[in-house]
Design a protein around this motif. Structure first.
Motif, PDB file in Angstrom:
ATOM      1  N   ARG A 215      -9.675  -5.539   8.996  1.00 15.30           N
ATOM      2  CA  ARG A 215      -9.777  -4.464   7.994  1.00 15.30           C
ATOM      3  C   ARG A 215     -10.223  -5.020   6.634  1.00 15.30           C
ATOM      4  N   THR A 216      -9.703  -6.212   6.305  1.00 15.87           N
ATOM      5  CA  THR A 216     -10.043  -6.857   5.036  1.00 15.87           C
ATOM      6  C   THR A 216     -11.540  -7.186   4.991  1.00 15.87           C
ATOM      7  N   ASN A 217     -12.054  -7.690   6.108  1.00 20.41           N
ATOM      8  CA  ASN A 217     -13.491  -7.998   6.171  1.00 20.41           C
ATOM      9  C   ASN A 217     -14.331  -6.732   6.145  1.00 20.41           C
ATOM     10  N   ASP A 218     -13.948  -5.751   6.964  1.00 20.80           N
ATOM     11  CA  ASP A 218     -14.745  -4.524   7.053  1.00 20.80           C
ATOM     12  C   ASP A 218     -14.841  -3.810   5.711  1.00 20.80           C
ATOM     13  N   ASN A 219     -13.751  -3.830   4.947  1.00 20.95           N
ATOM     14  CA  ASN A 219     -13.724  -3.059   3.697  1.00 20.95           C
ATOM     15  C   ASN A 219     -13.929  -3.919   2.452  1.00 20.95           C
ATOM     16  N   ASP A 220     -14.382  -5.175   2.657  1.00 20.77           N
ATOM     17  CA  ASP A 220     -14.615  -6.071   1.515  1.00 20.77           C
ATOM     18  C   ASP A 220     -13.420  -6.134   0.570  1.00 20.77           C
ATOM     19  N   LEU A 221     -12.244  -6.241   1.140  1.00 24.98           N
ATOM     20  CA  LEU A 221     -11.050  -6.331   0.296  1.00 24.98           C
ATOM     21  C   LEU A 221     -10.848  -7.772  -0.171  1.00 24.98           C
ATOM     22  N   ASP A 222     -10.395  -7.925  -1.417  1.00 20.71           N
ATOM     23  CA  ASP A 222     -10.036  -9.250  -1.906  1.00 20.71           C
ATOM     24  C   ASP A 222      -8.628  -9.623  -1.452  1.00 20.71           C
ATOM     25  N   LEU A 223      -7.826  -8.606  -1.230  1.00 15.97           N
ATOM     26  CA  LEU A 223      -6.459  -8.875  -0.784  1.00 15.97           C
ATOM     27  C   LEU A 223      -5.917  -7.653  -0.049  1.00 15.97           C
ATOM     28  N   PHE A 224      -5.256  -7.904   1.074  1.00 16.25           N
ATOM     29  CA  PHE A 224      -4.473  -6.866   1.727  1.00 16.25           C
ATOM     30  C   PHE A 224      -3.042  -7.375   1.736  1.00 16.25           C
ATOM     31  N   LEU A 225      -2.148  -6.601   1.142  1.00 11.36           N
ATOM     32  CA  LEU A 225      -0.743  -6.997   1.114  1.00 11.36           C
ATOM     33  C   LEU A 225       0.053  -5.993   1.950  1.00 11.36           C
ATOM     34  N   PHE A 226       0.686  -6.516   2.997  1.00  9.72           N
ATOM     35  CA  PHE A 226       1.506  -5.675   3.872  1.00  9.72           C
ATOM     36  C   PHE A 226       2.960  -5.904   3.463  1.00  9.72           C
ATOM     37  N   VAL A 227       3.637  -4.840   3.082  1.00 10.89           N
ATOM     38  CA  VAL A 227       4.973  -4.947   2.490  1.00 10.89           C
ATOM     39  C   VAL A 227       5.981  -4.252   3.406  1.00 10.89           C
ATOM     40  N   VAL A 228       6.920  -5.018   3.967  1.00 16.12           N
ATOM     41  CA  VAL A 228       7.967  -4.431   4.797  1.00 16.12           C
ATOM     42  C   VAL A 228       9.260  -4.425   3.978  1.00 16.12           C
ATOM     43  N   THR A 229       9.715  -3.236   3.630  1.00 20.10           N
ATOM     44  CA  THR A 229      10.864  -3.122   2.744  1.00 20.10           C
ATOM     45  C   THR A 229      12.137  -2.847   3.548  1.00 20.10           C
ATOM     46  N   ASP A 230      13.118  -3.685   3.317  1.00 24.57           N
ATOM     47  CA  ASP A 230      14.413  -3.586   3.998  1.00 24.57           C
ATOM     48  C   ASP A 230      15.261  -2.551   3.250  1.00 24.57           C
ATOM     49  N   ILE A 231      15.466  -1.380   3.854  1.00 24.77           N
ATOM     50  CA  ILE A 231      16.121  -0.294   3.121  1.00 24.77           C
ATOM     51  C   ILE A 231      17.634  -0.495   2.989  1.00 24.77           C
ATOM     52  N   LEU A 232      18.190  -1.443   3.717  1.00 32.33           N
ATOM     53  CA  LEU A 232      19.630  -1.693   3.569  1.00 32.33           C
ATOM     54  C   LEU A 232      19.892  -2.770   2.511  1.00 32.33           C
ATOM     55  N   ASN A 233      19.044  -3.828   2.499  1.00 30.58           N
ATOM     56  CA  ASN A 233      19.254  -4.932   1.546  1.00 30.58           C
ATOM     57  C   ASN A 233      18.401  -4.824   0.295  1.00 30.58           C
ATOM     58  N   ASN A 234      17.431  -3.895   0.300  1.00 30.03           N
ATOM     59  CA  ASN A 234      16.551  -3.690  -0.858  1.00 30.03           C
ATOM     60  C   ASN A 234      15.756  -4.939  -1.257  1.00 30.03           C
ATOM     61  N   ASP A 235      15.183  -5.595  -0.248  1.00 24.81           N
ATOM     62  CA  ASP A 235      14.217  -6.679  -0.442  1.00 24.81           C
ATOM     63  C   ASP A 235      12.934  -6.295   0.298  1.00 24.81           C
ATOM     64  N   SER A 236      11.879  -7.100   0.116  1.00 23.17           N
ATOM     65  CA  SER A 236      10.670  -6.858   0.905  1.00 23.17           C
ATOM     66  C   SER A 236      10.133  -8.178   1.440  1.00 23.17           C
ATOM     67  N   GLU A 237       9.686  -8.160   2.681  1.00 18.49           N
ATOM     68  CA  GLU A 237       9.005  -9.333   3.226  1.00 18.49           C
ATOM     69  C   GLU A 237       7.532  -8.962   3.346  1.00 18.49           C
ATOM     70  N   VAL A 238       6.659  -9.773   2.694  1.00 17.49           N
ATOM     71  CA  VAL A 238       5.243  -9.410   2.629  1.00 17.49           C
ATOM     72  C   VAL A 238       4.395 -10.363   3.453  1.00 17.49           C
ATOM     73  N   LEU A 239       3.252  -9.858   3.874  1.00 13.99           N
ATOM     74  CA  LEU A 239       2.226 -10.645   4.567  1.00 13.99           C
ATOM     75  C   LEU A 239       0.935 -10.445   3.775  1.00 13.99           C
ATOM     76  N   ALA A 240       0.307 -11.562   3.352  1.00  6.58           N
ATOM     77  CA  ALA A 240      -0.891 -11.481   2.492  1.00  6.58           C
ATOM     78  C   ALA A 240      -2.110 -12.039   3.204  1.00  6.58           C
ATOM     79  N   ILE A 241      -3.183 -11.264   3.220  1.00  6.90           N
ATOM     80  CA  ILE A 241      -4.437 -11.672   3.862  1.00  6.90           C
ATOM     81  C   ILE A 241      -5.578 -11.453   2.875  1.00  6.90           C
ATOM     82  N   GLY A 242      -6.535 -12.382   2.878  1.00  7.81           N
ATOM     83  CA  GLY A 242      -7.712 -12.213   2.016  1.00  7.81           C
ATOM     84  C   GLY A 242      -7.836 -13.365   1.037  1.00  7.81           C
TER      85      GLY A 242
END
Lengths: 308, 308
Positions: free
Chosen positions: B240-267
């Protein structure tokens, strides 16, 4: 702690100056630490209003500190704001213009309403906050409405503006019609102005498509008085147009008694004036625009369409 | 006469859907001819709220007619709006985000406030117009606040949001805490989602300096459940990052019980994540952002700074 600065646009008009003063009054009464400043000279019309209601003009500034917190009134387009606006944190905007060339990094309080005058929105905000408008503040809010609506005659003037004007005239203790005409005439006294003054005292630059357009407007009791200076106007505007790479400079002289405007167009884009207003510029590059008094509603909108 | 369309952003979340429904209700009660529509699929969390309060989802649209009159809620950036938004006439905006990539030819009613949720502004507008909020509308406004504030725990949540939530829970006749947790859990049920669903269901694109950044966020009760799909996530996001010429795609998984986020960064811009959050992406290009739950306030702002 540095105070939050409240200011209107460059080449300040009566709405910009009076709205910055009134909003600083309202915010102060609500307990905020703010101060109002201005980005240019106070014109004669505004000075007449300030003198009438015993209010001092805000202090002049040229730039803001990096990171300064600011509140914009009566404008949002960055090119009409303080030169280094990009370095400020904009906390609020209170405005009644189109939105363009404006952005923020963070959420803010932005309130624009399609009314004739910023002062009309501020009058409403006093009510919403249950704070009464003092007599002198009522006077300058009224002056702002009279100025922006050409005494309630401009097509930009809404029912809300009319109602606010009547309310505020009552609080200020002045006769709307006679005070209004006196104020507009004070502003239309251009006898001591140089040609450079005339084309800069109320000038605004607009991005229209890829074109750079500057539109200067002056009010006059007799437009032919101004155009006695035609040749000099053409010379000074032509050089400004070249120096600033403008596609069009439109000089608008608005007849405050007949509610028409006679315009002078300079620049490669001048033909757009013909198509926009369905007129033919004469050999002097001038045309009468019947019933046109509002830069915002009757000029910017239709010209932008032509440059798209 | 064609109705004025009210809609929120693409990849609609609960605030966008519920605010479009509530604002259509308020405008209709004020006598305006409006209808609400949506720009994407209704997610499970939103569907839970709609079912709970017996409200039908708005109709899906892909484009608007040229010259259509529209009202935007919960967004203003054109890339988050309907594809041909440039052809519409925007009459109003009610929003709580930063302002960017937005412009109009004409003045409009634009109301943005730095609160946690558009629904909080709408709750205020009902009061300003002296119109009472019906039980079911109170329920969906409440759902919007719970969603945007992660049950009043996000740093974007203001006193106004908290007060509105309590008022609305009272009118809706539900217990704020238990209803809120049920709703968030319904939304965090990702068991039937494909990887493509996960990265698009709540994705927003942002212009940061000259960079194009997409940030997708999902809520989860257990973030490790999502990252069981790590390899497939990397593959789909990279393409998706290549197809859409993105400089960064950040995928953010937010833990609704602990109120933190674990992210995955591509680009190519992924290193900006390290500097923005003072973390080190691990060999899987992932990092835990402690206490980060708000895309708007805790992610977009600091990342934009890095791309300046």
């Amino acid at each position: 702690m540095v105070k939050t600065l409240i200011f209107g646009h460059k080449n300040p008009d009566t709405d910009t100056i009076c709205s910055s003063i009134a909003y600083a009054d309202l915010k102060t009464k609500r307990g905020y630490d703010v101060t109002h400043v201005r980005l240019g000279e106070v014109n004669k019309e505004t000075q007449f209003a300030l003198d009438q209601f015993n209010i001092k003009a805000p202090e002049l500034i040229e730039r803001v500190e990096d990171g300064a917190e600011v509140i914009l009134v009566d404008h949002n387009e960055f090119q009409q704001s303080v030169d280094n606006i990009e370095n400020a944190t904009i906390r609020e905007v209170i405005d009644h213009h189109r939105i363009s060339n404006f952005e923020t990094k963070e959420p803010l309080y932005f309130r624009a309403e399609p009314v004739g005058c910023t002062a009309t929105i501020l009058n409403k905000m006093y009510k919403e906050n249950d704070i009464s408008v003092d007599k002198n503040i009522a006077g300058i809010l009224l002056s702002a409405i009279i100025s922006d609506s050409l005494l309630l005659k401009s097509p930009t003037c809404t029912d809300e503006d009319v109602q606010a004007a009547h309310e505020l005239a009552e609080i200020a203790g002045v006769d709307l019609e006679s005070y209004g005409l006196d104020m507009l005439k004070a502003g239309a006294d251009l006898s001591d102005k140089t040609v450079k003054d005339l084309i800069t005292m109320d000038a605004k630059e607009f991005a229209m498509g890829n074109a750079k357009v500057e539109i200067a407007q002056v009010n006059a009791v007799d437009t032919s008085e101004i155009y006695k200076l035609h040749d000099e106007l053409v010379e000074v505007i032509t050089s400004r147009t070249n120096d600033n790479d403008l596609d069009l400079f439109l000089f608008v002289v608005t007849d405050i008694l007949n509610n028409d405007s006679e315009v002078l167009a300079i620049g490669n884009g001048k033909d757009k004036v013909n198509s926009a207003f369905n007129v033919a510029l004469d050999s002097n590059n001038r045309a009468l625009l019947k019933g046109v008094v509002s830069r915002k509603k009757q000029i910017v909108t239709v010209l932008t369409e032509q440059f798209k």
